[in-house]
Design an enzyme around this catalytic site. Sequence first.
Site, PDB file in Angstrom:
ATOM      1  CD  GLU A   3     -16.864  -0.080   9.043  1.00 23.17           C
ATOM      2  OE1 GLU A   3     -16.721   0.500  10.135  1.00 23.17           O
ATOM      3  OE2 GLU A   3     -17.340  -1.223   8.942  1.00 23.17           O
ATOM      4  CB  CYS A   4     -17.380   5.429   7.058  1.00 25.88           C
ATOM      5  SG  CYS A   4     -17.585   7.176   7.462  1.00 25.88           S
ATOM      6  N   GLY A   5     -15.315   6.141   5.361  1.00 25.14           N
ATOM      7  CA  GLY A   5     -14.163   6.617   4.600  1.00 25.14           C
ATOM      8  C   GLY A   5     -13.470   5.511   3.843  1.00 25.14           C
TER       9      GLY A   5
END
Length: 339
Positions: free
Chosen positions: A321-323
């Site tokens: 998720e995200c990074g």
Amino acid sequence: MTGGVIIAAPSSGSGKTLVTLGLARAFVRQGLNVQCFKSGPDYIDPAFHRAATGRASFNLDSWAMGQAQVAGLLSKAEGADIVIAEGAMGLHDGVAKAGAWGHGASADLALHLDWPVVLVIDAGGQAQTAGAVALGLQQYRAGLRLAGVILNKVASPRHERLLRAGMAQAGIAVLGALPKLASVALPERHLGLVQAEELPELGAILNAAADLVTAHVDLDAIRAAAGVFRFGPMPRITPPGQRIALARDAAFSFIYPHLIDGWRAAGAEVVTFSPLADEAPPVADVCWLPGGYPELHAGVLAGAERFRSGMQRFAGPIHGECGGYMVLGEGLVDKAGVR
């Protein structure tokens, strides 16, 4: 009795985090147990809260969480003398379409919990008008309780007198007036503040914030205004697998503590590994890559052969998720534009 207040503002950049940290550390220095929460989805501010109080901080979100989960998370404050919840963005800011019971706004929490709001006003570039702003924020939603305001970045005694006159005309209490001091500030980068673990001088910053708040804010009035504290049992969180390989280091630090607590409470085993140390994920049912700032470590991650080959061999589902999702791509472009 434990009581709670919500620190909010008209907008981001008004000084909510600085005031929250200053209040938290000031109360800790008085010998109180202080529990912090954060309104909405945020990974960075809770780490600062923990540094200020010595207690883990948890997120409360009226859009993403049910009321039962919020009540359960409030149980994390058991044993605290005062609860301070830091708002996000502006007091009434949230998503366009409400979830089950709110838009994710700090005002949702204030109304749901019946906790008073301490409004932080950046007074730069205004005087009596600040009273109108505070009054409008109070009256925008029926039932919202405003304990008062803390005026931030006050330029001079004359400026403070004009600000106080505007608040008096609006019928709003002034709980403090912080002078404009460039020496008390938290460093920022893209997407928010620099992370707490990256600041070796954080202890000095927290103490400076506490000194500032202690000298210029009525701490007794804030504690007296705190609303009644209630909590309930924490609902069960279903883990993604029986054994979870969790990436945890400076590049992968954005995960909510209540999520890990919930997995373990449900009987799951959480095994951590460090991509920055070139560790492959251990054998597990699922591999979980949280967000963070991997772009600050792109070169190290690109050279982490054991990590990369281990990810390619991993037999179960991989959640990024995200990074963490960015790292699953073919390339990662860092802040300098280097791929």
